[in-house]
Design an enzyme around this catalytic site. Structure first.
Site, PDB file in Angstrom:
ATOM      1  N   GLN A 182      -0.199   4.910   0.956  1.00 46.17           N
ATOM      2  CA  GLN A 182      -0.362   5.095   2.403  1.00 46.17           C
ATOM      3  C   GLN A 182       1.004   5.281   3.065  1.00 46.17           C
ATOM      4  OE1 GLN A 182      -3.550   4.875   4.306  1.00 46.17           O
ATOM      5  NE2 GLN A 182      -2.140   6.021   5.599  1.00 46.17           N
ATOM      6  N   ARG A 208      -3.325  12.070   2.781  1.00 41.14           N
ATOM      7  CA  ARG A 208      -3.469  11.236   1.587  1.00 41.14           C
ATOM      8  C   ARG A 208      -3.776  12.132   0.385  1.00 41.14           C
ATOM      9  NH1 ARG A 208      -5.023   5.870   2.154  1.00 41.14           N
ATOM     10  NH2 ARG A 208      -4.701   5.803  -0.089  1.00 41.14           N
ATOM     11  N   HIS A 262       0.871  -1.188   0.000  1.00 39.16           N
ATOM     12  CA  HIS A 262       0.000   0.000   0.000  1.00 39.16           C
ATOM     13  C   HIS A 262       0.908   1.240   0.000  1.00 39.16           C
ATOM     14  CE1 HIS A 262      -3.419   2.435   0.367  1.00 39.16           C
ATOM     15  NE2 HIS A 262      -3.866   2.133   1.573  1.00 39.16           N
ATOM     16  N   ASP A 309      -2.284  -1.873  12.081  1.00 37.40           N
ATOM     17  CA  ASP A 309      -3.265  -1.981  10.993  1.00 37.40           C
ATOM     18  C   ASP A 309      -4.286  -3.013  11.460  1.00 37.40           C
ATOM     19  OD1 ASP A 309      -4.593  -2.029   8.556  1.00 37.40           O
ATOM     20  OD2 ASP A 309      -2.949  -2.916   7.408  1.00 37.40           O
TER      21      ASP A 309
HETATM   22  N1  NVA Z   1      -4.270  -4.138   5.532  1.00 34.70           N
HETATM   23  C1  NVA Z   1      -5.520  -3.458   5.273  1.00 34.70           C
HETATM   24  C2  NVA Z   1      -5.287  -2.047   4.874  1.00 34.70           C
HETATM   25  C3  NVA Z   1      -6.542  -1.239   4.666  1.00 34.70           C
HETATM   26  C4  NVA Z   1      -6.259   0.189   4.263  1.00 34.70           C
HETATM   27  C5  NVA Z   1      -6.282  -4.220   4.200  1.00 34.70           C
HETATM   28  O1  NVA Z   1      -5.666  -4.638   3.203  1.00 34.70           O
HETATM   29  O2  NVA Z   1      -7.489  -4.419   4.362  1.00 34.70           O
HETATM   30  N1   CP Z   2      -6.194   3.674   4.542  1.00 33.68           N
HETATM   31  C1   CP Z   2      -6.932   3.388   3.455  1.00 33.68           C
HETATM   32  O1   CP Z   2      -6.427   3.050   2.396  1.00 33.68           O
HETATM   33  O2   CP Z   2      -8.274   3.525   3.656  1.00 33.68           O
HETATM   34  P1   CP Z   2      -9.433   3.073   2.655  1.00 33.68           P
HETATM   35  O3   CP Z   2      -9.424   1.555   2.630  1.00 33.68           O
HETATM   36  O4   CP Z   2     -10.674   3.627   3.284  1.00 33.68           O
HETATM   37  O5   CP Z   2      -9.164   3.636   1.308  1.00 33.68           O
END
Ligand code: NVA
Ligand code: CP
Length: 313
Positions: free
Chosen positions: A131, A299, A128, A231
């Site tokens: 982020q 973001r 990600h 997380d």
């Molecule tokens: N690790 C989480 C991050 C969400 C922004 C997911 O992949 O659901």
């Molecule tokens: N942190 C993040 O990516 O949030 P969303 O899943 O809401 O986009």
């Protein structure tokens, strides 16, 4: 043409440029700026749920003078068997770039290979990076206040603790981005959640020396940290493992007692969505050390800078 699929797709010099641009866009929001995406249309395609990423990119493209085209993956022929190659080639004839949230990271790589427009990773099962970039920008605003030109160097040598699911996309982004920026990443999670072969191979492909440690002891990871991160324990796609994960991750809940082991100046961060009472207590989320909403706001600014950097001239 450039893509942003992983943290290491930007050099340190380029990261510094993006951070400086993000700081300027943040300060100048609402005032007239050069519309970096004027006359452009950017596709935003989601295979998974999203609140922050979806809205911040949509608003960001609009604020840069472009048109966001929201694509629900389910509505495309791609999910009825049209190939990635044809989809990417066709969409490249309409769009100037795409932001994609998906399951398998390979889909992003394939889109980038087959299309002829910049592709941005808006989260995959592997990484990600938007982020991560935003998180470190948010910290650098505090480490070098008023000096965007020093943001990247202000991160070097810091210790960040990451607790809970240390094999998830967010942890992988810290492992990879931390190595690129010279940050110590102290991971603490249950046995079985050690950094994967996949992220180790990525470090190697990027020629980076690992800067992470892994322990099953949360106190050890948090001791002396400049920032404590967590997380969700159940990432999107992991729902079948929910009960087992909630139980096994319990010792890694970020609590006030755990935060007390970090530096007194330490920040608490979370990419959100948070599950109070699971990976973090409601008390820590609402504490003065928590900078989760500044992190969420940033973001928008960092991604606008990134889009402007990648946008075709
Ligand atoms: N690790 C989480 C991050 C969400 C922004 C997911 O992949 O659901
Ligand atoms: N942190 C993040 O990516 O949030 P969303 O899943 O809401 O986009």
């Amino acid at each position: 043409m450039r893509h942003f699929l992983k943290e290491t797709d930007l050099s340190l010099v380029e990261t510094a440029q993006v951070f400086a641009a993000a700081a300027a866009l943040k300060a100048g929001r609402g005032k007239a700026t050069t519309p970096a995406l004027a006359q452009q249309s950017w596709g935003l395609m989601f295979f998974k749920k999203s609140t922050r990423t979806r809205v911040s990119f949509q608003v960001g493209v609009h604020e840069l003078g472009g048109q966001p085209v929201m694509l629900n993956a389910e509505d495309l022929q791609l999910t009825r068997g049209e190939t990635v190659e044809d989809t990417a080639r066709v969409l490249s004839r309409y769009l100037h770039g795409m932001v994609i949230r998906c399951h398998e990271h390979q889909l992003l790589v394939d889109f980038a290979r087959c299309g002829s427009m910049p592709i941005v990773n808006a989260l995959s099962d592997f990484l990600h990076p938007c982020q991560f970039m935003t998180d470190v920008f948010t910290l650098a605003e505090r480490f070098a206040p008023g000096h965007p030109e020093k943001y990247v160097e202000s991160l070097r040598g810091r210790k960040f603790a990451f607790l809970g699911d240390t094999a998830c996309n967010m942890a992988n982004s810290y492992i990879l981005g931390g190595a690129a920026l010279g940050i110590e990443i102290a991971l603490a999670g249950p046995a079985g959640f050690e950094p994967t072969a996949e992220i180790k191979a990525q470090l190697q492909r990027d020629g980076l020396k690992p800067t992470y440690t892994f322990t099953t002891d949360p106190a050890e990871a948090v001791r002396g940290a400049d920032m404590v991160y967590t997380d969700v324990w159940v990432s999107m796609g992991m729902e079948a493992e929910k009960a087992a994960r909630l139980q096994i991750m319990q010792p890694y809940q970020v609590s006030r007692a755990l935060m007390a082991l970090a530096k007194p100046s330490a920040y608490f961060m979370h990419c959100l969505p948070a599950h109070p009472g699971e990976e973090v207590t409601a008390e820590v989320l609402a504490s003065p050390q928590s900078i989760i909403f500044d992190q969420a706001e940033n973001r928008l600014h960092v991604q606008k800078a990134l889009l402007a950097f990648l946008a075709p001239a």
